[in-house]
Design a protein around this motif. Structure first.
Motif, PDB file in Angstrom:
ATOM      1  N   PRO A  90       0.627  -1.976   0.058  1.00 18.10           N
ATOM      2  CA  PRO A  90       0.092  -0.004   0.266  1.00 18.10           C
ATOM      3  C   PRO A  90       1.088   1.406  -0.228  1.00 18.10           C
ATOM      4  N   PRO A  91       0.450   2.005  -0.565  1.00 17.35           N
ATOM      5  CA  PRO A  91       1.525   3.840  -0.826  1.00 17.35           C
ATOM      6  C   PRO A  91       1.388   4.176   0.383  1.00 17.35           C
ATOM      7  N   GLU A  92       0.978   3.401   1.714  1.00 17.28           N
ATOM      8  CA  GLU A  92       0.182   4.921   2.951  1.00 17.28           C
ATOM      9  C   GLU A  92      -0.276   2.906   3.697  1.00 17.28           C
ATOM     10  N   GLN A  93      -0.612   2.880   5.580  1.00 13.49           N
ATOM     11  CA  GLN A  93      -1.304   2.365   5.916  1.00 13.49           C
ATOM     12  C   GLN A  93      -2.245   1.933   5.309  1.00 13.49           C
ATOM     13  N   ILE A  94      -2.304   0.627   5.498  1.00 17.52           N
ATOM     14  CA  ILE A  94      -4.099  -0.046   4.934  1.00 17.52           C
ATOM     15  C   ILE A  94      -4.979   1.075   5.145  1.00 17.52           C
ATOM     16  N   ILE A  95      -5.772   1.449   4.489  1.00 23.64           N
ATOM     17  CA  ILE A  95      -7.524   2.470   5.184  1.00 23.64           C
ATOM     18  C   ILE A  95      -8.285   1.306   4.308  1.00 23.64           C
ATOM     19  N   PRO A  96      -9.205   1.001   5.364  1.00 22.00           N
ATOM     20  CA  PRO A  96     -10.546  -0.135   4.714  1.00 22.00           C
ATOM     21  C   PRO A  96     -11.130  -0.130   3.649  1.00 22.00           C
ATOM     22  N   ASN A  97     -11.376  -0.222   2.973  1.00 20.00           N
ATOM     23  CA  ASN A  97     -12.570  -0.281   2.035  1.00 20.00           C
ATOM     24  C   ASN A  97     -11.914   0.761   1.013  1.00 20.00           C
ATOM     25  N   GLU A  98     -11.050   1.328   0.300  1.00 20.31           N
ATOM     26  CA  GLU A  98      -9.941   2.330  -0.315  1.00 20.31           C
ATOM     27  C   GLU A  98      -9.187   0.746  -1.662  1.00 20.31           C
ATOM     28  N   ALA A  99      -9.094  -0.039  -1.151  1.00 21.21           N
ATOM     29  CA  ALA A  99      -7.786  -1.026  -1.905  1.00 21.21           C
ATOM     30  C   ALA A  99      -9.743  -1.595  -3.184  1.00 21.21           C
ATOM     31  N   ILE A 100      -9.114  -1.563  -4.418  1.00 25.50           N
ATOM     32  CA  ILE A 100     -10.794  -2.082  -4.948  1.00 25.50           C
ATOM     33  C   ILE A 100      -9.837  -2.256  -6.162  1.00 25.50           C
ATOM     34  N   LEU A 101     -10.520  -4.094  -6.330  1.00 28.68           N
ATOM     35  CA  LEU A 101     -10.439  -4.515  -6.786  1.00 28.68           C
ATOM     36  C   LEU A 101     -11.543  -4.423  -8.780  1.00 28.68           C
ATOM     37  N   SER A 102     -10.918  -4.025  -9.763  1.00 32.01           N
ATOM     38  CA  SER A 102     -12.230  -4.220 -11.464  1.00 32.01           C
ATOM     39  C   SER A 102     -12.370  -5.349 -11.167  1.00 32.01           C
ATOM     40  N   LEU A 103     -13.457  -5.882 -11.140  1.00 29.01           N
ATOM     41  CA  LEU A 103     -14.045  -7.408 -11.661  1.00 29.01           C
ATOM     42  C   LEU A 103     -15.107  -6.789 -12.784  1.00 29.01           C
ATOM     43  N   LEU A 104     -15.583  -5.792 -12.864  1.00 26.97           N
ATOM     44  CA  LEU A 104     -16.267  -5.987 -13.708  1.00 26.97           C
ATOM     45  C   LEU A 104     -16.537  -6.040 -15.635  1.00 26.97           C
ATOM     46  N   ASP A 105     -16.429  -7.604 -16.463  1.00 26.83           N
ATOM     47  CA  ASP A 105     -15.157  -7.861 -17.271  1.00 26.83           C
ATOM     48  C   ASP A 105     -16.815  -7.901 -18.776  1.00 26.83           C
ATOM     49  N   GLU A 106     -17.336  -6.855 -18.729  1.00 25.43           N
ATOM     50  CA  GLU A 106     -18.973  -6.448 -19.576  1.00 25.43           C
ATOM     51  C   GLU A 106     -19.098  -5.166 -19.291  1.00 25.43           C
ATOM     52  N   ASN A 107     -19.581  -4.387 -20.349  1.00 28.53           N
ATOM     53  CA  ASN A 107     -18.806  -2.983 -20.167  1.00 28.53           C
ATOM     54  C   ASN A 107     -20.866  -2.242 -19.305  1.00 28.53           C
ATOM     55  N   MET A 108     -20.533  -1.529 -18.430  1.00 28.15           N
ATOM     56  CA  MET A 108     -21.517  -1.908 -17.822  1.00 28.15           C
ATOM     57  C   MET A 108     -22.681  -0.974 -17.867  1.00 28.15           C
ATOM     58  N   VAL A 109     -22.888   0.223 -19.232  1.00 30.70           N
ATOM     59  CA  VAL A 109     -23.569   0.456 -19.676  1.00 30.70           C
ATOM     60  C   VAL A 109     -23.700   0.368 -21.212  1.00 30.70           C
ATOM     61  N   GLU A 110     -25.014  -0.309 -21.498  1.00 30.90           N
ATOM     62  CA  GLU A 110     -25.789  -0.575 -22.797  1.00 30.90           C
ATOM     63  C   GLU A 110     -26.273  -0.474 -23.339  1.00 30.90           C
ATOM     64  N   LEU A 111     -26.491   0.644 -24.058  1.00 31.06           N
ATOM     65  CA  LEU A 111     -27.568   0.745 -24.996  1.00 31.06           C
ATOM     66  C   LEU A 111     -27.822   0.538 -27.100  1.00 31.06           C
ATOM     67  N   HIS A 112     -28.491  -0.690 -27.564  1.00 32.51           N
ATOM     68  CA  HIS A 112     -28.374  -1.429 -28.978  1.00 32.51           C
ATOM     69  C   HIS A 112     -30.018  -0.919 -29.116  1.00 32.51           C
ATOM     70  N   ASN A 113     -30.182  -0.042 -30.445  1.00 31.38           N
ATOM     71  CA  ASN A 113     -30.759  -0.049 -31.061  1.00 31.38           C
ATOM     72  C   ASN A 113     -32.425   1.369 -30.389  1.00 31.38           C
ATOM     73  N   CYS A 114     -31.555   1.987 -29.735  1.00 36.00           N
ATOM     74  CA  CYS A 114     -33.027   3.186 -28.400  1.00 36.00           C
ATOM     75  C   CYS A 114     -32.415   4.596 -28.973  1.00 36.00           C
ATOM     76  N   SER A 115     -33.337   4.934 -28.465  1.00 33.86           N
ATOM     77  CA  SER A 115     -32.772   6.472 -28.241  1.00 33.86           C
ATOM     78  C   SER A 115     -33.319   7.215 -26.766  1.00 33.86           C
ATOM     79  N   LYS A 116     -33.175   8.706 -27.152  1.00 31.42           N
ATOM     80  CA  LYS A 116     -33.426   9.737 -26.274  1.00 31.42           C
ATOM     81  C   LYS A 116     -33.077   9.165 -24.329  1.00 31.42           C
TER      82      LYS A 116
END
Length: 745
Positions: A318-344
């Motif tokens: 850690p860059p400093e003393q470990i802070i609870p809940n501040e180490a985040i691992l990116s797990l989402l292996d798909e698009n967060m938001v996806e819009l197909h064939n829609c509008s507005k």
């Protein structure tokens, strides 16, 4: 029988009866209005979400009621379901807090109603694809501790990922990322800073994996030729224990292309690296840059981490003393938001963070709006992808992303119909952090799309990449680019003769110098970029101002060049096979695929049908006029170019070097170090006379800037440029501006 006037007088109302009738009419009208007011259908449906809400509630209250029986929804999916069930326009207000996104929020139904997802006023809303690592423990495994540097052993912590249900891992560059206190942490690398160089590429082995690029001879060989191995000089790998998940990141042949390579084996006796297949597309070349990644023995600096995917362990300093809940691992292996064939659909004032793919992807959509959002900490894919027509991304901040920040495409290239997509007033920086090259601040394709008023900076590579027709790129500021690359541009295009009609105007590109071969070109029309207008730009403190690689009929007008070497470079591409059928870039095939000799192309771009008729590939028809150039080199031309086919007029030239002629290229030359056949200075009377015969003015006089030392390049009233027809550049409009989505620049 007709009534006479006396009968009408008898039927007329008395004043009292007339007044009573009017009162009754008013009362009836009031009751009708009142009934309409209470019974008229609602014009909009409003829902609320909160991390402390409940999906069993109605979602119509901004906060829970006193009895805790009703209030806002809790999850995005419940809110989306409520929105889908309504036939009215919908606004969904998200109360402040963190909303985990574990799978794509997907929109596909095309409705006429408007849907708005917005942060509740004054509250910070975070949609995150990451998971907090909450089980870090001090490292106590003696075998592991002895593999580490003594001075960091006491600082290393370890997380058992399997205890958190994490057991699947992609390979770099798509591998998950670790963020701490909002910043991306570095996979343990050697060296910690800068790069190593390939010592040599042995030309023997059981299999020739790449024959090399015959066009470029380096060290007596076609560039990139290899037999599946290269040698190294540093002794460090001898101290590493066997590890089947060590990677390398490098610029293996060219300084404009980087990739990740897994190591198959290391021969520490002969000091050879055997990269795992598939090998780099261009091969490997002596003297090129690389570094190692995910080496446990090189876990030696604050912020570094190593993944042991076999045992599902993550080691971290850690860059400093470990802070609870501040180490985040990116797990989402798909698009967060996806819009197909829609509008507005509108996304407004939201924070989207910690995903490994796109934050928002729009496919075949129209009239969508992304406004005032903060998008950060995404992986090597493009963060925002917009495909369709009449979509806008406005007033967003995008930073710390591994790939391209924004990609927009739309319009019909066959029919030359505009897409009218817009990227405006966005602040984009620290992109291309994982894959450096061919990842830009904004990438644009199609026909008739716009990029304006964006600020783009702090990147290892390019600023804007575009392809297609009739785009408008204006009022953008680009600086501090090309940290790790060469032969790159601030605004780039190339590869297609039919890509014409784009206007690049009123942009400021400054303080950019490429690290690698070929340097930085502020506006770079690579082979064979043509028929583009470059007007009113301010280009200063860059390696090359405007660069044309062959191409035809480009116009460089009314620009300011300061400290450019040169201001304008017109280069003749020497490989004629590129302009022939089956050429490497399929230039001819692309032209025929669009029926370039017939409408709409022959009408809109009337010179295009002649490009393959004669002198194929020669850069004819370029115009350089009404520019100001000082403190550098004015013009660089390939010596084979027929200068009579170029227009150079009415420029104010304050450079010491007026013209350089680059030697004719042959394969024995390094293409980035060809050298000059001739140079012409202000002392060359014939060169000065030739330039001034076309209305140019060569002078030692100050061009008349208000305060060049402080980058104020407005012109004083007595500047000689006005006499040559120079037009005022609206400098005050360049860059970001404040509005309802961006409250400060």
């Amino acid at each position: 029988m007709l009534m006479n006037q006396s009968h009408l007088d008898d039927l007329s109302l008395t004043p009292r009866l007339r007044a009573a009738s009017m009162h009754a009419l008013r009362l009836i009208f009031f009751l009708i209005c009142l009934q309409f007011f209470f019974c008229a259908p609602a014009q909009e449906k409003i829902f609320y979400l909160s991390p402390s809400g409940d999906d069993s509630w109605s979602g119509t209250l901004a906060s829970a009621n006193k009895k805790q029986t009703d209030g806002p929804f809790r999850t995005l999916r419940r809110a989306q379901a409520a929105s889908d069930s309504s036939n009215l326009p919908v606004t969904l207000y998200l109360r402040g807090g963190i909303y985990p996104v574990q799978q794509t929020l997907f929109f596909s139904e095309k409705k006429k109603k408007n849907i708005v997802w917005a942060a509740y006023q004054g509250e910070e809303v975070r949609l995150t694809g990451g998971v907090a690592l909450t089980n870090f423990q001090p490292l106590q495994d003696e075998k592991i501790l002895h593999r580490l540097h003594a001075n960091v052993r006491h600082r290393v912590v370890v997380s058992d990922l399997s205890a958190l249900g994490i057991t699947r891992y992609s390979d770099p560059p798509l591998r998950m990322n670790l963020y701490y206190n909002g910043k991306r942490m570095q996979p343990a690398r050697y060296p910690n800073q800068d790069w190593l160089l390939i010592a040599d590429v042995p030309q023997h082995g059981h299999q020739l994996f790449h024959p090399g690029d015959y066009k470029v001879i380096k060290f007596g060989l076609p560039a990139g030729k290899h037999y599946g191995k290269f040698s190294y000089e540093d002794k460090r790998p001898a101290s590493w224990q066997p590890n089947d998940d060590i990677w390398m990141h490098g610029f293996w042949v060219w300084d404009w292309r980087d990739t990740y390579q897994k190591i198959e084996a290391i021969d520490t006796v002969r000091q050879l690296i055997y990269p795992a297949a598939p090998h780099h597309y261009y091969g490997y070349e002596k003297g090129q840059r690389y570094h190692y990644l995910n080496v446990l023995e090189e876990l030696d600096a604050p912020g570094e981490w190593v993944l042991d995917k076999q045992n599902h362990l993550l080691y971290f300093i850690p860059p400093e003393q470990i802070i609870p809940n501040e180490a985040i691992l990116s797990l989402l292996d798909e698009n967060m938001v996806e819009l197909h064939n829609c509008s507005k659909i509108t996304f407004k004032n939201l924070i989207l963070e910690c995903g490994n793919r796109a934050a928002i992807r729009i496919q075949n959509g129209d009239h969508h709006l992304i406004a005032g959002c903060l998008i950060r900490n995404f992986g090597s894919d493009t963060a925002v992808v917009i495909h369709g027509n009449d979509n806008r991304i406005i007033g967003c901040d995008i930073h710390d992303v591994g790939g391209t920040a924004i990609k927009i495409s739309g319009g019909d290239k066959k029919l030359l119909l505009p897409g009218n997509n817009l990227a405006e007033n966005n602040h984009i920086y620290k992109y291309g952090q994982i894959v450096h090259m061919f990842n830009t601040g904004i990438w644009m394709e199609g026909v008739g799309n716009n990029i304006r008023h964006n600020e783009i900076h702090n990147s290892p590579g390019s600023g804007i990449q575009y392809y297609g027709n009739d785009h408008l790129i204006e009022y953008n500021e680009l600086y501090d680019l090309a940290h790790e690359s060469g032969d790159v541009g601030g605004i780039n295009t190339g590869a297609d003769y039919t890509d014409q009609g784009t206007v690049i105007r009123y942009n400021a590109i400054h303080h950019c110098h490429g690290r690698g071969e070929g340097g930085f070109r502020a506006i770079y029309l690579d082979l064979p970029g043509s028929n583009t207008t470059i007007f009113g730009n301010i280009l200063y403190q860059v390696d090359i101002g405007v660069f044309f690689n062959s191409g035809r009929d480009n116009r460089v007008q009314n620009n300011i060049f300061i400290d450019c070497h040169p201001s304008v470079n017109i280069y003749l591409w020497p490989h004629k096979n590129y302009f022939q059928p089956a050429g490497p870039w399929k230039i001819v095939e692309k032209m025929h695929a669009l029926d370039y000799q017939n409408p709409p192309y022959s009408v809109k771009y009337p010179k295009l049908p002649t490009y393959l008729d004669q002198d194929v590939g020669m850069p004819y028809g370029h115009e350089v006029s009404n520019n100001i150039s000082c403190n550098g080199i004015f013009l660089d031309l390939s010596e084979e170019i027929d200068q009579s086919r170029l227009i150079v007029r009415n420029n104010l030239i304050c450079d010491s070097l007026l013209l350089v002629l680059t030697k004719k290229w042959t394969p024995d030359y390094d293409p980035y170090h060809i050298g000059y056949a001739a140079t012409y200075t202000k002392k060359d009377t014939a060169a000065v006379q030739q330039l001034e015969s076309s209305g140019n003015r060569v002078t030692d006089r100050d061009p008349g800037f208000v305060d060049a030392a402080n980058n104020d390049f407005r012109l004083k009233a007595d500047s000689p440029a006005w006499e040559l027809g120079f037009q005022k550049i609206p400098m005050q409009k360049i860059g970001l501006y404040t509005d309802k989505y961006r409250h400060k620049n």
